[in-house]
Each structure stands twice: as C-alpha cells, then as structure tokens.
Design an enzyme around this catalytic site. Structure first.
Site, PDB file in Angstrom:
ATOM      1  N   ILE A  23       0.745  -1.177  -0.017  1.00 50.91           N
ATOM      2  CA  ILE A  23       0.096  -0.004   0.083  1.00 50.91           C
ATOM      3  C   ILE A  23       0.775   1.322   0.141  1.00 50.91           C
ATOM      4  CG2 ILE A  23      -1.669   1.356   1.537  1.00 50.91           C
ATOM      5  CD1 ILE A  23      -2.866  -1.181   2.321  1.00 50.91           C
ATOM      6  N   LYS A  50      14.992   0.445  -4.437  1.00 57.91           N
ATOM      7  CA  LYS A  50      14.503   0.174  -5.601  1.00 57.91           C
ATOM      8  C   LYS A  50      13.221   0.836  -5.909  1.00 57.91           C
ATOM      9  CE  LYS A  50      14.823  -4.697  -5.426  1.00 57.91           C
ATOM     10  NZ  LYS A  50      14.162  -6.032  -5.663  1.00 57.91           N
ATOM     11  N   ASN A  95       2.277   4.707   7.710  1.00 60.46           N
ATOM     12  CA  ASN A  95       1.483   3.650   6.899  1.00 60.46           C
ATOM     13  C   ASN A  95       2.165   2.235   7.207  1.00 60.46           C
ATOM     14  OD1 ASN A  95       0.271   1.992   4.603  1.00 60.46           O
ATOM     15  ND2 ASN A  95       2.609   1.874   4.264  1.00 60.46           N
ATOM     16  N   SER A 147      -7.177   0.898   9.421  1.00 60.03           N
ATOM     17  CA  SER A 147      -7.672  -0.548   8.678  1.00 60.03           C
ATOM     18  C   SER A 147      -9.362  -0.712   9.147  1.00 60.03           C
ATOM     19  CB  SER A 147      -7.220  -1.526   9.481  1.00 60.03           C
ATOM     20  OG  SER A 147      -7.630  -2.805   8.964  1.00 60.03           O
ATOM     21  N   TYR A 162      -3.976  -6.483  16.558  1.00 66.26           N
ATOM     22  CA  TYR A 162      -3.972  -5.651  15.476  1.00 66.26           C
ATOM     23  C   TYR A 162      -5.271  -4.889  15.298  1.00 66.26           C
ATOM     24  CZ  TYR A 162      -3.912  -4.727  10.206  1.00 66.26           C
ATOM     25  OH  TYR A 162      -4.058  -3.943   9.147  1.00 66.26           O
ATOM     26  N   LYS A 166      -5.405  -0.640  15.545  1.00 72.75           N
ATOM     27  CA  LYS A 166      -5.827   0.048  14.467  1.00 72.75           C
ATOM     28  C   LYS A 166      -7.232   0.995  14.875  1.00 72.75           C
ATOM     29  CE  LYS A 166      -3.298  -1.223  11.127  1.00 72.75           C
ATOM     30  NZ  LYS A 166      -2.524  -0.170  10.350  1.00 72.75           N
ATOM     31  N   ILE A 195      -6.603  -6.012   1.221  1.00 74.10           N
ATOM     32  CA  ILE A 195      -5.957  -5.406  -0.029  1.00 74.10           C
ATOM     33  C   ILE A 195      -4.773  -6.561  -0.291  1.00 74.10           C
ATOM     34  CG2 ILE A 195      -4.494  -3.778  -0.941  1.00 74.10           C
ATOM     35  CD1 ILE A 195      -7.347  -2.457  -0.360  1.00 74.10           C
TER      36      ILE A 195
HETATM   37  P1  NAD Z   1       3.245  -4.919   3.720  1.00 71.10           P
HETATM   38  O1  NAD Z   1       3.536  -6.217   4.586  1.00 71.10           O
HETATM   39  O2  NAD Z   1       3.127  -5.413   2.241  1.00 71.10           O
HETATM   40  O3  NAD Z   1       4.241  -3.687   3.672  1.00 71.10           O
HETATM   41  C1  NAD Z   1       4.510  -3.172   4.978  1.00 71.10           C
HETATM   42  C2  NAD Z   1       5.793  -2.428   4.861  1.00 71.10           C
HETATM   43  O4  NAD Z   1       6.087  -1.723   6.324  1.00 71.10           O
HETATM   44  C3  NAD Z   1       6.999  -3.332   4.573  1.00 71.10           C
HETATM   45  O5  NAD Z   1       7.780  -2.643   3.410  1.00 71.10           O
HETATM   46  C4  NAD Z   1       7.877  -3.278   5.839  1.00 71.10           C
HETATM   47  O6  NAD Z   1       9.236  -3.512   5.573  1.00 71.10           O
HETATM   48  C5  NAD Z   1       7.415  -2.044   6.465  1.00 71.10           C
HETATM   49  N1  NAD Z   1       7.528  -2.057   7.983  1.00 71.10           N
HETATM   50  C6  NAD Z   1       7.117  -2.759   8.822  1.00 71.10           C
HETATM   51  N2  NAD Z   1       7.620  -2.672  10.065  1.00 71.10           N
HETATM   52  C7  NAD Z   1       8.169  -1.528  10.122  1.00 71.10           C
HETATM   53  C8  NAD Z   1       8.789  -0.534  10.928  1.00 71.10           C
HETATM   54  N3  NAD Z   1       8.805  -1.006  12.265  1.00 71.10           N
HETATM   55  N4  NAD Z   1       9.519   0.606  10.501  1.00 71.10           N
HETATM   56  C9  NAD Z   1       9.484   0.945   9.313  1.00 71.10           C
HETATM   57  N5  NAD Z   1       8.970   0.113   8.362  1.00 71.10           N
HETATM   58  C10 NAD Z   1       8.219  -1.062   8.690  1.00 71.10           C
HETATM   59  O7  NAD Z   1       1.816  -4.400   4.225  1.00 71.10           O
HETATM   60  P2  NAD Z   1       0.743  -3.562   3.354  1.00 71.10           P
HETATM   61  O8  NAD Z   1      -0.383  -4.423   3.225  1.00 71.10           O
HETATM   62  O9  NAD Z   1       1.223  -2.644   2.263  1.00 71.10           O
HETATM   63  O10 NAD Z   1       0.335  -2.503   4.627  1.00 71.10           O
HETATM   64  C11 NAD Z   1       0.435  -1.211   4.923  1.00 71.10           C
HETATM   65  C12 NAD Z   1      -0.469  -0.796   6.036  1.00 71.10           C
HETATM   66  O11 NAD Z   1      -1.730  -0.909   5.376  1.00 71.10           O
HETATM   67  C13 NAD Z   1      -0.080  -1.266   7.392  1.00 71.10           C
HETATM   68  O12 NAD Z   1      -0.427  -0.460   8.457  1.00 71.10           O
HETATM   69  C14 NAD Z   1      -1.407  -2.249   7.358  1.00 71.10           C
HETATM   70  O13 NAD Z   1      -1.676  -2.689   8.707  1.00 71.10           O
HETATM   71  C15 NAD Z   1      -2.658  -1.629   6.498  1.00 71.10           C
HETATM   72  N6  NAD Z   1      -3.515  -2.351   6.096  1.00 71.10           N
HETATM   73  C16 NAD Z   1      -3.412  -3.435   5.295  1.00 71.10           C
HETATM   74  C17 NAD Z   1      -4.572  -4.190   4.710  1.00 71.10           C
HETATM   75  C18 NAD Z   1      -4.335  -5.158   3.639  1.00 71.10           C
HETATM   76  O14 NAD Z   1      -5.347  -6.007   3.497  1.00 71.10           O
HETATM   77  N7  NAD Z   1      -3.061  -5.555   3.044  1.00 71.10           N
HETATM   78  C19 NAD Z   1      -5.603  -3.859   5.102  1.00 71.10           C
HETATM   79  C20 NAD Z   1      -5.980  -2.781   5.906  1.00 71.10           C
HETATM   80  C21 NAD Z   1      -4.958  -2.186   6.466  1.00 71.10           C
END
Ligand code: NAD
Length: 257
Positions: A23, A50, A95, A147, A162, A166, A195
């Site tokens: 995201i 990257k 995020n 979330s 979690y 949130k 997502i």
């Molecule tokens: P993802 O795992 O694909 O990416 C998360 C990124 O956060 C990674 O690059 C990771 O290295 C980085 N990260 C983790 N811990 C960290 C820290 N302590 N310091 C710095 N960076 C850190 O996850 P995503 O699905 O892209 O989720 C992004 C956000 O969206 C999160 O807060 C997640 O809770 C929220 N979210 C995701 C979903 C879903 O279904 N994917 C739904 C609702 C909310």
C-alpha cells in the site's frame, strides 16, 4: 483554482512509512504522479531504494531512508534527513504496519506489544515528529493508515492486537486533528478493507482465508493497492483543506453489515 488543479501536489514534499512495498509503495507512486517529491521510509532499505529509483522515473526527486518507526531516535533522524535535503515536509503518510495472528488467550505479551509498537506507537512517533515540523510551517497533511479492523472484528482469524492497534490509530488521528485544527495541520486516516499485498499474500496463515473473506464481502473480492491512491492524493493536497479528523473506509462495503 479548479478542482483538478487543487488535486495537484507539484513541489510538495511527502514521506511514506512502509513505503517500500504494498500500500505504501502504491500511495508513494500516486503522490509522485500528482507532482510531489517522495521519501520512502522503511526498515527494508534495499527494497526502499528500488522503489525510490522506480518512482523517480516519474520526474520527481526521491530519497530512501532506512528507519524503524518504533525507534524515536531513528524517526527524528529521518525527519532531519528530509529537512536537510528538501527544507520542508508537506505530507506525512504514516503507514508502516504488521499483523500477528494468535488467539487472545494464547497470544504472548511480547507479540501483543510488538503489534501495538509498530502499528500504534510507530504512527504516534512519526506523526508527532512530522507535526512538529508542520506546526512551525503553519501547514501540512498527515495521513495515517488505519484499517477496517479498527471498526470491526475480522473473522475467522484471531487478531486482537491488530484490531486494537488500528482502533487506536483512528482515535489518535482524531485527537491530533482536534488539537491542530486551527493551525493549518490536518490529520486524517484511511481504513482499507482486505488489500492484496505481501502482508496478506505472503502470510501462510492469511492467504488460505481469501476465499472465505471474499464470500463475506459484498463486492466479492479483495481490493488492490491502487484503489487507495485517489483518496490519498485528495487528503494530501489543497482540495481537502476542510477535511480533518476523518477516517475514510475503503473496503468494498465489507463493514456495512
Ligand atoms: P506490507 O507488509 O506489504 O508492507 C509493509 C511495509 O512496512 C514493509 O515494507 C515493511 O518493511 C514496513 N515495515 C514494517 N515494520 C516497520 C517498522 N517498524 N518500521 C518501518 N517500516 C516497517 O503491508 P501492506 O499490506 O502494504 O500494509 C500497509 C499498511 O496498511 C499497514 O499499516 C497495514 O496494517 C495496513 N492495512 C493493510 C491491509 C491489507 O489487507 N493489506 C488492510 C488494511 C490496512
């Protein structure tokens, strides 16, 4: 100024935590498409670099900074590095997040604290550090990723930490928005439904549940990261000047019943 012009972010400086992938990467790309310079902030420096190179192809300046959002010194250093290069921060997209699934009666205290530390304390540290800069500037937009789990309890997977983290992000957002409302610094959150990112697709616990989630979802599918881009660009820029303290649920109607 017309609405499309107000949606432009030319010359603004944005940072995105958890921006290396998923995201965060999608939002960072959208902010850049709208004209903002973008700083990718993530624990994973190789992937951040990257992503920063990829986004720079859009014609904006980018930077990758290795930061652990749970480490106050790291967060402050990240802010200093951005100010040294760009001299200001217009948009903070907080995020970075993780999920640990365990039944509430089995989850260890260490697991619970880890999730709260990244998802809630990390958002507090990064949004506070950004706000300190923005308050001096008299302007800025903070956007936190909450979330739908801050609104409902997901099933069948157990994820009490979690969900609690949130819900905390949503109230932290509203609290900061009220405190800063007259300053020009706005604070909002986005609450996505499921997502398709690594968080879900690379998790051996979560991936097998996708069909069950889709069956529960009115729209019948998970969302894509790019389906969160427009709301993020809106919240980042001048088009949303009257919007603060709001949480935007983008979930294909999942939380409607
Ligand atoms: P993802 O795992 O694909 O990416 C998360 C990124 O956060 C990674 O690059 C990771 O290295 C980085 N990260 C983790 N811990 C960290 C820290 N302590 N310091 C710095 N960076 C850190 O996850 P995503 O699905 O892209 O989720 C992004 C956000 O969206 C999160 O807060 C997640 O809770 C929220 N979210 C995701 C979903 C879903 O279904 N994917 C739904 C609702 C909310």
């Amino acid at each position: 100024m017309g609405i499309l012009e107000k949606m432009r972010l030319d010359g603004k400086v944005s940072f995105v935590t958890g921006g290396a992938r998923g995201i965060g990467k999608s939002i960072a790309t959208a902010l850049a498409e709208a004209g903002s310079h973008v700083v990718i902030v993530d624990m994973d420096l190789a992937e951040s670099e990257k992503t920063a190179v990829e986004i720079a192809q859009l014609g904006v300046e980018t930077l990758a900074i290795k930061t652990d959002v749970t480490d106050e010194a790291d967060v402050n250093q990240m802010i200093e590095t951005i100010l040294a290069k760009f001299g200001k921060i217009d948009v903070a997209f907080c995020n970075a997040g993780i999920c640990i699934n365990a039944p509430a009666d089995e989850m260890t205290y260490a697991q619970f604290k880890k999730v709260i530390d990244v998802n809630l304390n990390g958002v507090f540290l990064t949004s506070q550090a950004a706000a300190r800069v923005m308050l001096k500037q008299g302007r800025g937009s903070i956007i936190n990723t909450a979330s739908m789990s801050g609104h409902i309890v997901n099933v069948p997977q157990p994820q009490c930490a979690y969900n609690a983290s949130k819900a905390g992000v949503i109230m932290l957002t509203k609290s900061m928005a009220v405190e800063f409302a007259k300053t020009g610094v706005r604070v909002n959150s986005i609450s996505p439904g499921y997502i398709g990112t690594d968080l879900v697709l690379e998790s051996p616990n979560l991936k097998p549940l996708i069909e069950q989630w889709n069956a529960l979802s009115p729209i019948g599918r998970m969302g894509r990261p790019d389906e969160l881009q427009a709301i993020a660009v809106y919240l980042a820029g001048d088009a949303s000047d009257f919007t603060t303290g709001s949480d935007f649920v983008v979930d294909g109607a999942f939380t409607c019943f």
